[in-house]
Design a protein around this motif. Structure first.
Motif, PDB file in Angstrom:
ATOM      1  N   ALA A  85       1.240  -0.029  -6.992  1.00 15.00           N
ATOM      2  CA  ALA A  85       0.615   0.875  -6.010  1.00 15.00           C
ATOM      3  C   ALA A  85       0.611   0.259  -4.615  1.00 15.00           C
ATOM      4  O   ALA A  85       0.746  -0.952  -4.443  1.00 15.00           O
ATOM      5  CB  ALA A  85      -0.818   1.171  -6.439  1.00 15.00           C
ATOM      6  N   ASN A  86       0.461   1.116  -3.657  1.00 14.05           N
ATOM      7  CA  ASN A  86       0.216   0.826  -2.229  1.00 14.05           C
ATOM      8  C   ASN A  86       1.499   0.610  -1.403  1.00 14.05           C
ATOM      9  O   ASN A  86       1.598   1.090  -0.287  1.00 14.05           O
ATOM     10  CB  ASN A  86      -0.724  -0.364  -2.012  1.00 14.05           C
ATOM     11  CG  ASN A  86      -2.078  -0.176  -2.680  1.00 14.05           C
ATOM     12  OD1 ASN A  86      -2.446   0.942  -3.015  1.00 14.05           O
ATOM     13  ND2 ASN A  86      -2.813  -1.246  -2.881  1.00 14.05           N
ATOM     14  N   LEU A  87       2.443  -0.194  -1.905  1.00 12.09           N
ATOM     15  CA  LEU A  87       3.643  -0.558  -1.133  1.00 12.09           C
ATOM     16  C   LEU A  87       3.299  -0.990   0.292  1.00 12.09           C
ATOM     17  O   LEU A  87       3.982  -0.640   1.265  1.00 12.09           O
ATOM     18  CB  LEU A  87       4.657   0.608  -1.095  1.00 12.09           C
ATOM     19  CG  LEU A  87       5.631   0.606  -2.271  1.00 12.09           C
ATOM     20  CD1 LEU A  87       4.944   1.215  -3.502  1.00 12.09           C
ATOM     21  CD2 LEU A  87       6.871   1.395  -1.937  1.00 12.09           C
ATOM     22  N   PHE A 133      -2.266   2.477   0.846  1.00 11.56           N
ATOM     23  CA  PHE A 133      -3.410   2.210  -0.038  1.00 11.56           C
ATOM     24  C   PHE A 133      -3.934   3.513  -0.649  1.00 11.56           C
ATOM     25  O   PHE A 133      -4.294   4.449   0.090  1.00 11.56           O
ATOM     26  CB  PHE A 133      -4.527   1.527   0.760  1.00 11.56           C
ATOM     27  CG  PHE A 133      -5.786   1.275  -0.014  1.00 11.56           C
ATOM     28  CD1 PHE A 133      -5.819   0.335  -1.033  1.00 11.56           C
ATOM     29  CD2 PHE A 133      -6.947   1.975   0.279  1.00 11.56           C
ATOM     30  CE1 PHE A 133      -6.988   0.101  -1.750  1.00 11.56           C
ATOM     31  CE2 PHE A 133      -8.124   1.746  -0.429  1.00 11.56           C
ATOM     32  CZ  PHE A 133      -8.139   0.812  -1.446  1.00 11.56           C
ATOM     33  N   ASP A 134      -3.927   3.559  -1.976  1.00 11.88           N
ATOM     34  CA  ASP A 134      -4.405   4.723  -2.754  1.00 11.88           C
ATOM     35  C   ASP A 134      -3.541   5.972  -2.567  1.00 11.88           C
ATOM     36  O   ASP A 134      -3.935   7.075  -2.981  1.00 11.88           O
ATOM     37  CB  ASP A 134      -5.876   5.072  -2.431  1.00 11.88           C
ATOM     38  CG  ASP A 134      -6.866   4.118  -3.106  1.00 11.88           C
ATOM     39  OD1 ASP A 134      -6.426   3.197  -3.825  1.00 11.88           O
ATOM     40  OD2 ASP A 134      -8.084   4.303  -2.905  1.00 11.88           O
ATOM     41  N   VAL A 135      -2.379   5.820  -1.905  1.00 16.58           N
ATOM     42  CA  VAL A 135      -1.523   6.976  -1.598  1.00 16.58           C
ATOM     43  C   VAL A 135      -0.116   6.818  -2.202  1.00 16.58           C
ATOM     44  O   VAL A 135       0.446   7.777  -2.727  1.00 16.58           O
ATOM     45  CB  VAL A 135      -1.408   7.155  -0.062  1.00 16.58           C
ATOM     46  CG1 VAL A 135      -0.423   8.259   0.290  1.00 16.58           C
ATOM     47  CG2 VAL A 135      -2.768   7.460   0.554  1.00 16.58           C
ATOM     48  N   TYR A 170      -5.721   7.646  -7.466  1.00 14.88           N
ATOM     49  CA  TYR A 170      -4.698   8.412  -8.196  1.00 14.88           C
ATOM     50  C   TYR A 170      -3.280   7.887  -8.016  1.00 14.88           C
ATOM     51  O   TYR A 170      -2.340   8.484  -8.506  1.00 14.88           O
ATOM     52  CB  TYR A 170      -4.755   9.882  -7.753  1.00 14.88           C
ATOM     53  CG  TYR A 170      -6.059  10.555  -8.087  1.00 14.88           C
ATOM     54  CD1 TYR A 170      -6.295  11.048  -9.369  1.00 14.88           C
ATOM     55  CD2 TYR A 170      -7.065  10.666  -7.143  1.00 14.88           C
ATOM     56  CE1 TYR A 170      -7.496  11.659  -9.689  1.00 14.88           C
ATOM     57  CE2 TYR A 170      -8.277  11.272  -7.456  1.00 14.88           C
ATOM     58  CZ  TYR A 170      -8.485  11.774  -8.724  1.00 14.88           C
ATOM     59  OH  TYR A 170      -9.679  12.366  -9.043  1.00 14.88           O
ATOM     60  N   ASP A 171      -3.118   6.800  -7.237  1.00 18.27           N
ATOM     61  CA  ASP A 171      -1.758   6.348  -6.950  1.00 18.27           C
ATOM     62  C   ASP A 171      -1.024   5.881  -8.214  1.00 18.27           C
ATOM     63  O   ASP A 171       0.058   6.371  -8.547  1.00 18.27           O
ATOM     64  CB  ASP A 171      -1.732   5.278  -5.841  1.00 18.27           C
ATOM     65  CG  ASP A 171      -2.835   4.214  -5.973  1.00 18.27           C
ATOM     66  OD1 ASP A 171      -3.584   4.228  -6.964  1.00 18.27           O
ATOM     67  OD2 ASP A 171      -2.920   3.366  -5.066  1.00 18.27           O
ATOM     68  N   ASN A 172      -1.643   4.939  -8.949  1.00 14.55           N
ATOM     69  CA  ASN A 172      -0.989   4.441 -10.167  1.00 14.55           C
ATOM     70  C   ASN A 172      -0.736   5.565 -11.169  1.00 14.55           C
ATOM     71  O   ASN A 172       0.364   5.674 -11.740  1.00 14.55           O
ATOM     72  CB  ASN A 172      -1.839   3.373 -10.863  1.00 14.55           C
ATOM     73  CG  ASN A 172      -1.956   2.093 -10.083  1.00 14.55           C
ATOM     74  OD1 ASN A 172      -3.020   1.777  -9.565  1.00 14.55           O
ATOM     75  ND2 ASN A 172      -0.897   1.344  -9.991  1.00 14.55           N
ATOM     76  N   THR A 228     -11.650  -6.446  -5.996  1.00 17.37           N
ATOM     77  CA  THR A 228     -10.723  -6.524  -4.863  1.00 17.37           C
ATOM     78  C   THR A 228     -10.842  -5.289  -3.955  1.00 17.37           C
ATOM     79  O   THR A 228     -10.367  -5.308  -2.830  1.00 17.37           O
ATOM     80  CB  THR A 228      -9.257  -6.694  -5.322  1.00 17.37           C
ATOM     81  OG1 THR A 228      -8.924  -5.619  -6.201  1.00 17.37           O
ATOM     82  CG2 THR A 228      -9.044  -8.008  -6.024  1.00 17.37           C
ATOM     83  N   ARG A 229     -11.484  -4.248  -4.435  1.00 17.59           N
ATOM     84  CA  ARG A 229     -11.800  -3.109  -3.553  1.00 17.59           C
ATOM     85  C   ARG A 229     -13.073  -3.404  -2.754  1.00 17.59           C
ATOM     86  O   ARG A 229     -13.238  -2.918  -1.644  1.00 17.59           O
ATOM     87  CB  ARG A 229     -11.959  -1.802  -4.362  1.00 17.59           C
ATOM     88  CG  ARG A 229     -10.658  -1.321  -4.981  1.00 17.59           C
ATOM     89  CD  ARG A 229     -10.865  -0.109  -5.858  1.00 17.59           C
ATOM     90  NE  ARG A 229     -10.932   1.142  -5.125  1.00 17.59           N
ATOM     91  CZ  ARG A 229      -9.891   1.881  -4.762  1.00 17.59           C
ATOM     92  NH1 ARG A 229      -8.662   1.498  -5.070  1.00 17.59           N
ATOM     93  NH2 ARG A 229     -10.047   3.002  -4.102  1.00 17.59           N
ATOM     94  N   SER A 230     -13.951  -4.233  -3.340  1.00 15.04           N
ATOM     95  CA  SER A 230     -15.230  -4.501  -2.655  1.00 15.04           C
ATOM     96  C   SER A 230     -15.032  -5.404  -1.433  1.00 15.04           C
ATOM     97  O   SER A 230     -15.893  -5.450  -0.568  1.00 15.04           O
ATOM     98  CB  SER A 230     -16.236  -5.121  -3.628  1.00 15.04           C
ATOM     99  OG  SER A 230     -15.887  -6.467  -3.888  1.00 15.04           O
ATOM    100  N   ALA A 232      -7.250  -8.360   4.001  1.00 10.12           N
ATOM    101  CA  ALA A 232      -8.477  -8.734   3.289  1.00 10.12           C
ATOM    102  C   ALA A 232      -8.173  -9.378   1.946  1.00 10.12           C
ATOM    103  O   ALA A 232      -8.868 -10.297   1.522  1.00 10.12           O
ATOM    104  CB  ALA A 232      -9.352  -7.492   3.084  1.00 10.12           C
ATOM    105  N   ARG A 233      -7.122  -8.901   1.282  1.00 12.71           N
ATOM    106  CA  ARG A 233      -6.869  -9.373  -0.087  1.00 12.71           C
ATOM    107  C   ARG A 233      -6.038 -10.639  -0.165  1.00 12.71           C
ATOM    108  O   ARG A 233      -6.052 -11.328  -1.184  1.00 12.71           O
ATOM    109  CB  ARG A 233      -6.179  -8.265  -0.888  1.00 12.71           C
ATOM    110  CG  ARG A 233      -7.122  -7.145  -1.278  1.00 12.71           C
ATOM    111  CD  ARG A 233      -6.398  -6.081  -2.064  1.00 12.71           C
ATOM    112  NE  ARG A 233      -7.338  -5.121  -2.624  1.00 12.71           N
ATOM    113  CZ  ARG A 233      -6.989  -3.966  -3.176  1.00 12.71           C
ATOM    114  NH1 ARG A 233      -5.700  -3.643  -3.247  1.00 12.71           N
ATOM    115  NH2 ARG A 233      -7.892  -3.146  -3.663  1.00 12.71           N
ATOM    116  N   LYS A 234      -5.278 -10.945   0.907  1.00 10.19           N
ATOM    117  CA  LYS A 234      -4.370 -12.086   0.787  1.00 10.19           C
ATOM    118  C   LYS A 234      -5.110 -13.406   0.605  1.00 10.19           C
ATOM    119  O   LYS A 234      -4.578 -14.350   0.036  1.00 10.19           O
ATOM    120  CB  LYS A 234      -3.396 -12.141   1.960  1.00 10.19           C
ATOM    121  CG  LYS A 234      -3.982 -12.527   3.279  1.00 10.19           C
ATOM    122  CD  LYS A 234      -2.871 -12.479   4.323  1.00 10.19           C
ATOM    123  CE  LYS A 234      -3.229 -13.268   5.545  1.00 10.19           C
ATOM    124  NZ  LYS A 234      -2.170 -13.222   6.546  1.00 10.19           N
TER     125      LYS A 234
END
Ligand code: HSE
Length: 310
Positions: free
Chosen positions: A12-14, A18-20, A138-140, A188-190, A235-237
């Motif tokens: 997901a995300n590419l 994000f989420d799309v 809903y992306d995945n 990881t969303r938080s 944020a996630r890296k």
């Protein structure tokens, strides 16, 4: 009555989507066998057919929650059996829970001849994501239902557009061996920002538009150019030691674009296999993690098809 369905892993995300955005992977896949018997009232029983266990209470299991939601909405009063064989590793950013949820929705549609559209199945698959990751993204699930590259938009309900990938497009997934928090996607969303700068939004909209344009034109270079995110990956890296080196070395070996796969920690690189060697890209990504003394393991695949009966 019985059906067996497989649904693919997804990334997901590419970057900016994000989420799309999400891509279905040709492999690995989850397999679900659904059966139904006459009964006075609705019940859902879960059985694990492989070594990997997920919760056995139907309300706590992603696939179970999907079957319950569909059965309630369609007035199905049966004893439903779910046999789950997990082929997709859990919690590594490859849409494992989404694949099981998608297989369950697809299987219910087949088993009871419900005539659901792809968007309906995506909607119900989201009920599984709600249970497993705390948010109905809903992306995945869209990629696992429809296959290919998907763009999802949520209004009252989700709707998705599918694109076929360019023919030579190849995917490399590399997963670092890290200590991961429980309920990883929720965690990881938080860590994501609630507000972003306008210039970051502009940059992400531009990059996301490049990704979609690349699929519309069948241009791998354009897709890769757009795989840059200034919001979520920033944020996630921090949670992925070696992130910068993995990206740099993958690009040096010919990757067109590199990003975190879903909520991570796996990293995804895309490339044109007629121009570059996927093995070199993978080896360079493993070397990038190695610089931080992080072990990793990778595989090469391509964009795959969505859920199907087997
Ligand atoms: N879009 C979701 C996220 C995918 O990044 O949290 C989770 O697999």
């Amino acid at each position: 009555m019985k059906v067996t369905v497989e649904a693919p892993a997804s990334s997901a995300n590419l970057g900016p989507g994000f989420d799309v955005f999400a891509l279905a992977l040709d492999r690995p896949r989850d397999r679900i066998t659904l059966s139904s018997e006459s009964a006075q009232r609705l019940s859902v029983d879960i059985e694990h057919l492989g070594d990997v266990r997920t919760p056995t209470a139907a309300t706590k299991n992603g696939a179970g929650a999907v079957c319950l939601a569909i059965a309630r909405d369609f007035g199905i009063k049966k004893r439903i059996g779910i046999g789950i064989t997990k082929g997709i590793p859990i919690g590594l950013g490859m849409g494992s829970s989404g694949a099981s949820a998608a297989a369950a929705a697809f299987g219910m549609n087949e088993l009871f001849g419900l005539g659901m559209s792809g968007d309906d199945m995506i909607f119900y698959s989201g009920k599984g994501e709600q249970v497993t990751s705390g948010a109905a993204h809903y992306d995945n699930v869209a990629a696992s239902v429809l296959g290919g590259f998907v763009v999802v938009r949520v209004d009252d309900r989700p709707s998705a557009i599918r694109y076929d990938p360019p023919g030579e497009m190849t995917l490399v997934l590399v997963t670092p061996v890290l200590e991961l928090p429980g309920r990883k996607t929720e965690y990881t969303r938080s860590v994501l920002p609630k507000m972003i700068d306008l210039n970051m939004m502009v940059s992400n909209v531009a990059n996301a538009s490049l990704v979609v344009s690349g699929f519309a034109r069948g241009d791998i270079g354009l897709i890769g150019m757009g795989m840059k995110d200034r919001v979520v990956e920033e944020a996630r890296k921090k949670l992925i030691p070696g992130y910068d080196s993995v990206k740099k070395y993958a690009m040096e070996a010919g990757a067109a674009g590199v990003c975190i796969s879903g909520a991570g920690p796996s990293m995804l690189a895309i490339l044109d296999r007629s121009k570059h060697d996927p093995r070199s890209v993978m080896d360079n990504m493993v070397a990038g993690f190695g610089e931080e003394a992080v072990e990793s393991d990778g595989f090469v695949t391509k964009v795959g098809e969505g859920a199907a009966r087997v």
